[in-house]
Design an enzyme around this catalytic site. Structure first.
Site, PDB file in Angstrom:
ATOM      1  N   SER A 114       0.841  -1.184   0.000  1.00  0.00           N
ATOM      2  CA  SER A 114       0.000   0.000   0.000  1.00  0.00           C
ATOM      3  C   SER A 114       0.883   1.243   0.000  1.00  0.00           C
ATOM      4  O   SER A 114       1.689   1.408  -0.905  1.00  0.00           O
ATOM      5  CB  SER A 114      -0.967  -0.028   1.181  1.00  0.00           C
ATOM      6  OG  SER A 114      -2.070   0.798   0.930  1.00  0.00           O
ATOM      7  N   ASP A 121      -9.348  -5.470  -4.800  1.00  0.00           N
ATOM      8  CA  ASP A 121      -8.866  -4.434  -3.888  1.00  0.00           C
ATOM      9  C   ASP A 121      -9.270  -3.081  -4.459  1.00  0.00           C
ATOM     10  O   ASP A 121      -8.888  -2.742  -5.581  1.00  0.00           O
ATOM     11  CB  ASP A 121      -7.342  -4.523  -3.761  1.00  0.00           C
ATOM     12  CG  ASP A 121      -6.735  -3.348  -3.010  1.00  0.00           C
ATOM     13  OD1 ASP A 121      -7.477  -2.649  -2.285  1.00  0.00           O
ATOM     14  OD2 ASP A 121      -5.515  -3.142  -3.142  1.00  0.00           O
ATOM     15  N   HIS A 136      -6.498  -6.429  -0.872  1.00  0.00           N
ATOM     16  CA  HIS A 136      -5.424  -5.513  -0.523  1.00  0.00           C
ATOM     17  C   HIS A 136      -4.227  -6.232   0.104  1.00  0.00           C
ATOM     18  O   HIS A 136      -4.342  -6.845   1.156  1.00  0.00           O
ATOM     19  CB  HIS A 136      -5.966  -4.461   0.449  1.00  0.00           C
ATOM     20  CG  HIS A 136      -5.132  -3.218   0.523  1.00  0.00           C
ATOM     21  ND1 HIS A 136      -4.856  -2.445  -0.579  1.00  0.00           N
ATOM     22  CD2 HIS A 136      -4.521  -2.609   1.569  1.00  0.00           C
ATOM     23  CE1 HIS A 136      -4.133  -1.401  -0.209  1.00  0.00           C
ATOM     24  NE2 HIS A 136      -3.897  -1.479   1.089  1.00  0.00           N
TER      25      HIS A 136
END
Length: 495
Positions: A191, A431, A456
């Protein structure tokens, strides 16, 4: 209220992140999910937190400002990093060093869970180095959390550019201390940490030989990705699971508005949704609900099955059941039957919350909903209001276009073709952040590895025998790519 929601989801998913081993938190990437457990440690080796002899915790005396020569720039602070030598083959054959680029949380939250980076270290006899991001965990400039977050002047050194320079300094420090100058470095992150990993390779290619950037939305900025990209993926996830569930959610917003307009409507809604405290506004309820849906979508995975659980419960309630009772049945199935704590914050930003500062300066990721393009009500991103709120809370004006300028978001394909190599952008298309990710191969060594069903940072989770074949295949592809890089590695010529 798009801004409030943008802030809220991230804080909501803090709870989920404590329960699940992921890379970062929710729709705003993350927060200091475990930071409160650790205090500033002035000593070199953090013995108290080293629960296992597999890792060693150190503090590096870091420069406050890498890019100026003012007297204040030479101020230093203690930055935490962690070594794990369990699998390392040593320097004789230049075995790799895997550097985990810490993001918006205490680094110990990653270290204490054995994720995919452990698999890579085992596979390639690598050294693991975890580096904590400045202003998170115990890595606090000015000696304490209170002083570091005091005002915009003390927070002014809190940027991704400074963080990358920190990583470069510590990486070289570790290599020098271990006589490992000839060992290749592979950055790993998820991320926001994945964004940092890819940028680390781009900005410091003489230090970082390759990068695995999981669920890294490096394109989720103004002018690059539609603001509704996140919400569209969330909506598609629910719709593909159950169209009736999707329609129930869409209908529920208008029913909440109808009830709220009645006398004692807020009291009725408080009872229906079993809120811990009486509602002040129906918007507070809707913002929180949207956050819950987003968290379910972002962190749904083959083991969790949050969306199927929610939709099965709403559908089983039956077509004649009151729409809000169906919604509540779904929430109870996923989150339990305890009262629902409804976050209330008109501004959304918190001056003592690290990611809020980053969001109000350079990490401006526009998220909003159009009219009838998602399962949510229209809620467009309002940069003018966003800016006013940032000024009110932090006294700063956001720079929404700086990240793409700094790291090459505009014309990214050309940028990566000309200047990049050895980067894996991994994603799962379920995601919501994949909407801002790199989903096409750029070259033979800058590749996009995605799965249709992934969520994710799922590839960075701890591998499990019960993982689906498509997830195992994605990880194997990543291993094969890194193996190819390492096979071509040549020790840099000192001359």
């Amino acid at each position: 209220m798009a801004q409030f929601h943008y802030v809220f989801l991230f804080k909501l998913s803090l709870i989920i992140m404590i329960l699940l081993r992921t890379c970062v938190n929710g729709k705003r990437f993350g927060t200091t999910k475990l930071g409160s457990k650790f205090t500033f440690v002035p000593t070199n080796v953090d013995v108290e937190n080293a629960k296992s002899k597999e890792y060693e915790v150190y503090n590096y005396t870091q420069t406050l400002d890498h890019f100026n020569f003012k007297s204040e720039s030479y101020t230093t602070f203690q930055q935490r990093y962690v070594l794990n030598r369990k699998y390392w083959g040593g320097t004789a054959k230049s075995f790799p060093i895997f550097v985990y680029t810490g993001a918006e949380s205490s680094i110990m939250g990653v270290v204490e869970y054995n994720g995919f980076e452990m698999t890579l270290a085992s596979q390639f006899k690598g050294l693991l180095v975890y580096i904590e991001h400045r202003y998170y965990g115990t890595s606090m400039p000015f000696g304490s959390y209170e002083e570091a977050y005091k005002n915009a002047n003390t927070l002014g050194f809190f940027t991704s550019e400074q963080a990358l320079a920190d990583y470069a300094q510590i990486t070289l420090h570790v290599k020098n201390n271990l006589s490992a100058k000839d060992c290749p470095v592979i950055a790993i992150g998820g991320s926001y940490g994945g964004m940092l990993a890819s940028w680390f390779r781009l900005k410091y290619p003489h230090i970082v030989y390759g990068a695995l950037a999981s669920s890294a939305p490096i394109l989720y900025f103004l002018g690059l990705t539609p603001e509704n990209g996140y919400a569209v993926v969330v909506s598609n996830n629910f719709n593909s699971t159950s169209t009736s569930c999707y329609n129930t959610i869409r209908e529920s917003w208008f029913e909440i508005d109808r009830v709220a307009a009645q006398s004692n409507g807020l009291s009725t809604l408080s009872q229906t949704f079993n809120t811990c405290l009486p509602l002040n506004t129906s918007q507070d309820l809707k913002d929180n609900m949207e956050g819950w849906y987003d968290a379910m979508a972002q962190y749904d995975n083959p083991r969790a099955k949050y969306i199927p659980t929610f939709c099965n419960a709403t559908d089983r309630a039956g077509a004649t059941t009151y729409v809000l009772d169906k919604i509540m049945a779904g929430f109870s199935a996923v989150y339990g039957k305890e009262c629902n704590d409804i976050s209330q914050n008109d501004l959304g930003f918190d001056k003592y919350f690290g990611w809020d500062w980053q969001s109000c300066t350079e990490m401006v990721m526009p998220m909003g909903n159009g009219q009838n393009d998602t399962m949510f009500q229209a809620d467009p991103f309002d940069l003018e209001k966003y800016t006013k709120d940032c000024k009110k809370v932090f006294g700063v004006t956001p720079r929404p276009y700086w990240i793409p300028i700094q790291f090459g978001g505009y014309g990214i394909k050309t940028v990566l073709e000309k200047f990049a190599s050895n980067i894996i952008f991994s994603n799962g298309l379920r995601d919501p952040y994949s909407s801002g990710g790199v989903l096409q191969d750029i070259s033979d060594s800058v590749v996009a590895l995605y799965t249709e069903e992934g969520h994710h940072c799922l590839d960075l989770y701890t591998p499990n025998d019960t993982d689906p074949d498509w997830l195992k295949a994605q990880r194997n592809a990543e291993i094969n790519m890194i193996e190819g890089w390492l096979s071509e590695y040549k020790i840099p010529n000192a001359n």
